[in-house]
Design an enzyme around this catalytic site. Structure first.
Site, PDB file in Angstrom:
ATOM      1  CB  CYS A 242      10.892  55.836 -13.564  1.00  0.00           C
ATOM      2  SG  CYS A 242      11.171  54.075 -13.852  1.00  0.00           S
TER       3      CYS A 242
ATOM      4  CD  GLU B 229       7.105  53.691 -14.252  1.00  0.00           C
ATOM      5  OE1 GLU B 229       8.161  54.371 -14.221  1.00  0.00           O
ATOM      6  OE2 GLU B 229       7.042  52.552 -14.721  1.00  0.00           O
TER       7      GLU B 229
END
Length: 529
Positions: free
Chosen positions: A282, A245
């Site tokens: 995020c 990620e």
């Protein structure tokens, strides 16, 4: 000579204590070799479930120490870290339940059929087995939930994989504490402590992804760091899956009708979302498309009022603070960019390393074509977002479509709709169709910060949000660490318990195309994977 690993106070930038030394290549090799030797013990599904539940209990029992240590290293605050710890232990128990259920093994049995068309069919029995040793790279912004005891580790252990974690340098003391608790949980569950190991240091991270016994890797962090490790994993003589990620802008589109209906509510909601955790999520909304005109003005005014009242905060480390300040200066200097509330240094005597949240505005037309304003479509880590104002009417619809068409992959994409649009009127369906290719999670009338741990959750998206199509949150996160195996015409006495007709492992399965629920257990589950 050993390289010390220091715990640093982000509020002052000063070292707190030395907690470890960076791992040498030999020490990484020893950790991976021990992890590989521990794999057979993890074949016992009941022991895996015990390990996960015991780890959750031990972490809960050490809550005060964990939260205080993590706060000293990250400045995230006790309330936020207490909630993160609860999430961490919840997902450990969540995966323990998944192990007990066994559906993740995806057992499928097709009995032999000599009369099948177009050709006779052999006896085929398919299930999934652990991939092997997994390397986990901890995240900076979640010292618990996406680090040593986090979702990558929990899902890998659930799959039957041992784990070697590369600690993040922003919270080494927290990492050491968590690793010790996980290893203690392994021992109490009757498993080798080596099912979880911890290494420190940049070189250890590169040695880990290159080790021939490492079978897969999970990463949460920057695009640069994740891409370098991804490329190293692909360049190995035997490439391995790298589930990274890397970064996300998380675009939001506010329709003109939604702004007219609830401009103030959307503005204050956006402020709360992009400043949450000092903008270090995020899933922070980093680009928001807002209409021009009175309704859009009211939204921006409400946003400005809420952001102006938000407190300054400390970022995770001094380097991140410097990158944030440089990033907002560069963005604010672009033509036609304004800062209704300017993000920048906090700079008070009592907290010299704080930063102030703020936001920038720009005409959406500036983002619709290639140019220097492309910088505004790149993630800026920290408490800042970009509000792009699009025109009224068909011209604005075209601007929104042009901006969205130029965006890279994201974890999330959000639409704020009016009540009528949510009921199916207008072009709301077309907007969602434009957002869907951009992200792994599409939201309507909500905010993306916050990722529920649930069976249906997906936390991933097209590159650079992630390097694969997998998720790091939710039940299917376990699939990253499994591979399918088919037994063909294997004699019954040689079949794994999971694939036998009498189903001694009491697993849900699909037999000759028909789904069968798991039978009630009369004995403990079988001990193979």
């Amino acid at each position: 000579m050993p390289v010390p690993v220091w715990s640093v106070d982000p509020r002052t930038g000063k070292p707190r204590e030395q907690v470890a030394v960076e791992a040498t290549a030999a020490e990484v090799d020893a950790a991976v070799t021990a992890a590989a030797a521990a794999l057979p013990a993890l074949a016992d599904r009941a022991a895996r479930a015990r390990l996960l539940r015991t780890a959750a209990d031990l972490l809960d029992g050490a809550a005060d120490r964990l939260v205080s240590t993590a706060d000293a290293e990250t400045a995230l605050g006790a309330p936020r870290l207490t909630g993160e710890l609860a999430r961490t232990t919840f997902q450990l128990r969540f995966f323990a339940d998944l192990v007990d259920e066994g559906a993740f093994l995806d057992v499928r049995i097709d009995h032999a059929d000599p009369h099948a068309v177009p050709a006779p069919r052999p006896d085929l029995r398919r299930y999934k087995v652990p991939i092997g040793v997994v390397a986990v790279y901890s995240a900076s912004n979640f010292p618990l939930a996406f680090s040593v005891p986090g979702g990558d580790t929990a899902s890998a252990l659930a799959a039957g994989c041992s784990v070697v974690v590369k600690a993040h340098p922003d919270h080494p003391a927290t990492s050491e504490l968590c690793a010790a608790l996980l290893r203690r949980a392994a021992a109490e569950a009757g498993l080798p402590e080596a099912v979880v190991s911890l290494v420190h240091g940049f070189r250890a991270g590169t040695d880990l992804v290159a080790h021939p016994l490492v079978a897969a890797a999970g990463f949460t962090g920057s695009v640069a760091g994740g891409r370098a490790l991804h490329d190293a994993a692909a360049a190995r003589p035997r490439p391995i899956p790298f589930h990274g990620e890397l970064g996300s802008l998380n675009p939001v589109v506010v329709t003109a009708a939604a702004a007219a209906e609830r401009a103030e509510e959307i503005g204050t909601g956006l402020a709360a979302s992009f400043t949450l955790g000092n903008g270090q999520f995020c899933t922070k909304p980093g680009l928001v498309l807002v209409p021009a005109g009175d309704a859009g003005d009211r939204l921006v005014a409400a946003l400005a009022g809420a952001v102006a009242e938000a407190p300054a905060g400390v970022l995770l480390d001094v380097r991140m603070r410097e990158r944030f300040l440089a990033g907002v200066r560069e963005r604010a200097a672009l033509p036609e960019v304004t800062a209704p509330v300017a993000p920048g240094p906090g700079g008070t005597d009592g907290a010299p390393l704080t930063v102030r949240p703020g936001f920038l505005t720009v005409p959406a037309a500036r983002l619709a074509a290639e140019g220097p304003h492309d910088l505004l479509t790149e993630e800026c880590f920290g408490p800042v977002t970009v509000v792009a104002r699009y025109q009224d009417g068909p011209a604005g619809t075209a601007e929104v479509a042009a901006v969205l068409a130029r965006l890279a992959g994201n974890l999330t994409a959000t639409a704020h709709l009016s009540r009528a649009e949510a009921a199916g009127t207008g072009s709301a369906a077309e907007l969602l169709a434009r957002l869907t290719p951009l992200a792994g999670r599409v939201l309507v009338n909500g905010w993306p910060t916050g990722v529920a741990v649930a069976p249906a959750q997906h936390h991933g998206g097209p590159y650079p949000a992630t390097t694969s199509t997998s998720t790091s949150v939710g039940a299917t996160a376990v699939e990253r660490w499994l591979r399918p195996v088919v037994h063909q015409d294997t004699p019954p006495a040689l079949l794994p318990p999971e694939l036998r007709d009498d189903n001694p492992s009491a697993l849900p399965r699909r037999v000759d195309g028909a789904f069968e629920q798991a039978p009630a257990r009369t004995a403990p589950p079988a001990t193979s994977s």
